[in-house]
Design a protein around this motif. Structure first.
Motif, PDB file in Angstrom:
ATOM      1  N   GLY A  56       0.835  -1.255  -0.055  1.00 55.21           N
ATOM      2  CA  GLY A  56      -0.048  -0.103  -0.031  1.00 55.21           C
ATOM      3  C   GLY A  56       1.021   1.147   0.019  1.00 55.21           C
ATOM      4  N   LEU A  57       2.081   1.178  -0.182  1.00 55.11           N
ATOM      5  CA  LEU A  57       2.958   2.397  -0.206  1.00 55.11           C
ATOM      6  C   LEU A  57       3.396   2.652  -1.501  1.00 55.11           C
ATOM      7  N   GLU A  58       3.472   3.994  -2.073  1.00 55.46           N
ATOM      8  CA  GLU A  58       3.806   4.481  -3.209  1.00 55.46           C
ATOM      9  C   GLU A  58       5.065   5.519  -3.115  1.00 55.46           C
ATOM     10  N   PRO A  59       5.951   5.536  -4.005  1.00 51.67           N
ATOM     11  CA  PRO A  59       7.008   6.531  -3.802  1.00 51.67           C
ATOM     12  C   PRO A  59       6.473   8.030  -3.922  1.00 51.67           C
ATOM     13  N   ALA A  60       7.054   8.674  -3.169  1.00 49.33           N
ATOM     14  CA  ALA A  60       6.672  10.137  -3.203  1.00 49.33           C
ATOM     15  C   ALA A  60       7.288  10.818  -4.361  1.00 49.33           C
ATOM     16  N   LYS A  61       8.461  10.198  -4.822  1.00 45.00           N
ATOM     17  CA  LYS A  61       9.341  10.594  -6.106  1.00 45.00           C
ATOM     18  C   LYS A  61       9.900   9.604  -6.376  1.00 45.00           C
ATOM     19  N   ARG A  62       9.996   9.658  -7.905  1.00 45.61           N
ATOM     20  CA  ARG A  62      10.774   8.601  -8.764  1.00 45.61           C
ATOM     21  C   ARG A  62      11.853   9.648  -9.663  1.00 45.61           C
ATOM     22  N   GLU A  63      13.051   8.827  -9.593  1.00 45.41           N
ATOM     23  CA  GLU A  63      14.181   9.486 -10.314  1.00 45.41           C
ATOM     24  C   GLU A  63      14.784   8.724 -11.378  1.00 45.41           C
ATOM     25  N   THR A  64      15.184   9.060 -12.628  1.00 46.90           N
ATOM     26  CA  THR A  64      16.070   8.369 -13.372  1.00 46.90           C
ATOM     27  C   THR A  64      17.184   9.189 -13.873  1.00 46.90           C
ATOM     28  N   TYR A  65      18.447   8.561 -13.404  1.00 45.97           N
ATOM     29  CA  TYR A  65      19.522   9.450 -13.815  1.00 45.97           C
ATOM     30  C   TYR A  65      20.136   9.268 -15.074  1.00 45.97           C
ATOM     31  N   GLY A  66      21.011  10.052 -15.624  1.00 43.59           N
ATOM     32  CA  GLY A  66      21.696  10.025 -16.925  1.00 43.59           C
ATOM     33  C   GLY A  66      22.212   8.830 -17.280  1.00 43.59           C
ATOM     34  N   ASN A  67      22.796   7.823 -16.226  1.00 46.01           N
ATOM     35  CA  ASN A  67      23.372   6.841 -16.793  1.00 46.01           C
ATOM     36  C   ASN A  67      22.264   5.511 -16.719  1.00 46.01           C
ATOM     37  N   GLY A  68      20.963   5.809 -16.526  1.00 42.81           N
ATOM     38  CA  GLY A  68      19.897   4.895 -16.357  1.00 42.81           C
ATOM     39  C   GLY A  68      19.379   4.334 -14.982  1.00 42.81           C
ATOM     40  N   VAL A  69      20.265   4.749 -13.969  1.00 48.44           N
ATOM     41  CA  VAL A  69      20.045   4.047 -12.688  1.00 48.44           C
ATOM     42  C   VAL A  69      18.699   4.756 -12.305  1.00 48.44           C
ATOM     43  N   ARG A  70      17.838   4.117 -11.634  1.00 45.93           N
ATOM     44  CA  ARG A  70      16.375   4.559 -11.291  1.00 45.93           C
ATOM     45  C   ARG A  70      16.423   4.655  -9.792  1.00 45.93           C
ATOM     46  N   LYS A  71      15.644   5.362  -9.086  1.00 45.65           N
ATOM     47  CA  LYS A  71      15.481   5.434  -7.475  1.00 45.65           C
ATOM     48  C   LYS A  71      13.957   5.947  -7.291  1.00 45.65           C
ATOM     49  N   ALA A  72      13.314   5.270  -6.377  1.00 50.18           N
ATOM     50  CA  ALA A  72      12.331   5.415  -5.645  1.00 50.18           C
ATOM     51  C   ALA A  72      12.436   5.936  -4.412  1.00 50.18           C
ATOM     52  N   ILE A  73      11.788   7.006  -3.928  1.00 51.04           N
ATOM     53  CA  ILE A  73      12.114   7.803  -2.697  1.00 51.04           C
ATOM     54  C   ILE A  73      10.859   7.693  -2.108  1.00 51.04           C
ATOM     55  N   TYR A  74      10.797   7.150  -0.678  1.00 54.44           N
ATOM     56  CA  TYR A  74       9.647   7.132   0.041  1.00 54.44           C
ATOM     57  C   TYR A  74      10.090   7.960   1.230  1.00 54.44           C
ATOM     58  N   VAL A  75       8.860   8.816   1.653  1.00 54.89           N
ATOM     59  CA  VAL A  75       8.810   9.763   2.782  1.00 54.89           C
ATOM     60  C   VAL A  75       8.035   9.319   3.766  1.00 54.89           C
ATOM     61  N   ASP A  76       8.070   9.367   5.030  1.00 59.75           N
ATOM     62  CA  ASP A  76       7.285   9.496   6.179  1.00 59.75           C
ATOM     63  C   ASP A  76       6.915  10.535   6.531  1.00 59.75           C
ATOM     64  N   PRO A  77       5.763  10.757   7.760  1.00 61.11           N
ATOM     65  CA  PRO A  77       5.191  11.978   8.099  1.00 61.11           C
ATOM     66  C   PRO A  77       6.264  12.748   8.813  1.00 61.11           C
ATOM     67  N   GLU A  78       7.472  12.506   9.280  1.00 62.17           N
ATOM     68  CA  GLU A  78       8.098  13.212   9.796  1.00 62.17           C
ATOM     69  C   GLU A  78       9.341  13.740   8.960  1.00 62.17           C
ATOM     70  N   GLY A  79       9.425  13.420   7.610  1.00 61.10           N
ATOM     71  CA  GLY A  79      10.132  13.817   6.828  1.00 61.10           C
ATOM     72  C   GLY A  79      11.628  13.102   6.507  1.00 61.10           C
ATOM     73  N   ASN A  80      11.547  11.762   7.253  1.00 65.48           N
ATOM     74  CA  ASN A  80      12.367  10.777   6.975  1.00 65.48           C
ATOM     75  C   ASN A  80      12.308  10.389   5.491  1.00 65.48           C
ATOM     76  N   GLU A  81      13.507   9.729   4.868  1.00 67.33           N
ATOM     77  CA  GLU A  81      13.466   9.229   3.537  1.00 67.33           C
ATOM     78  C   GLU A  81      14.228   7.932   3.433  1.00 67.33           C
ATOM     79  N   ILE A  82      13.625   7.069   2.730  1.00 65.49           N
ATOM     80  CA  ILE A  82      14.390   6.046   2.321  1.00 65.49           C
ATOM     81  C   ILE A  82      14.212   5.950   0.749  1.00 65.49           C
ATOM     82  N   GLY A  83      15.147   5.654   0.029  1.00 69.23           N
ATOM     83  CA  GLY A  83      15.115   5.372  -1.304  1.00 69.23           C
ATOM     84  C   GLY A  83      15.624   4.217  -1.793  1.00 69.23           C
ATOM     85  N   PHE A  84      15.149   3.378  -2.576  1.00 71.97           N
ATOM     86  CA  PHE A  84      15.553   2.239  -3.197  1.00 71.97           C
ATOM     87  C   PHE A  84      16.084   2.520  -4.861  1.00 71.97           C
TER      88      PHE A  84
END
Length: 75
Positions: A42-70
């Motif tokens: 039931g969790l969706e990333p707050a933001k998704r990024e794709t870098y110039g080299n093709g590496v992808r990142k999904a960022i999840y943020v909790d209510p306190e502003g802490n972030e974990i990205g995969f």
């Protein structure tokens, strides 16, 4: 940035405006499976990024502003 061991690095960024909050990124072998498994919970990333080299990142943020990205290699 420090390379702790092969394919294991630590990057420290000074962000005084973010003091008191955590920011982590974990690179996984199967990015798509990881993001899908998180979505099944039931969790969706707050933001998704794709870098110039093709590496992808999904960022999840909790209510306190802490972030974990995969991140993962290009598809």
């Amino acid at each position: 940035m420090w390379e702790l061991a092969e394919h294991r690095s630590l990057f420290v960024e000074h962000q005084p405006e973010h003091a008191g909050h955590a920011l982590h990124t974990v690179f996984v072998d199967d990015f798509d499976a990881c993001v899908a498994a998180i979505a099944e919970r039931g969790l969706e990333p707050a933001k998704r990024e794709t870098y110039g080299n093709g590496v992808r990142k999904a960022i999840y943020v909790d209510p306190e502003g802490n972030e974990i990205g995969f991140g993962g290699a290009p598809a």
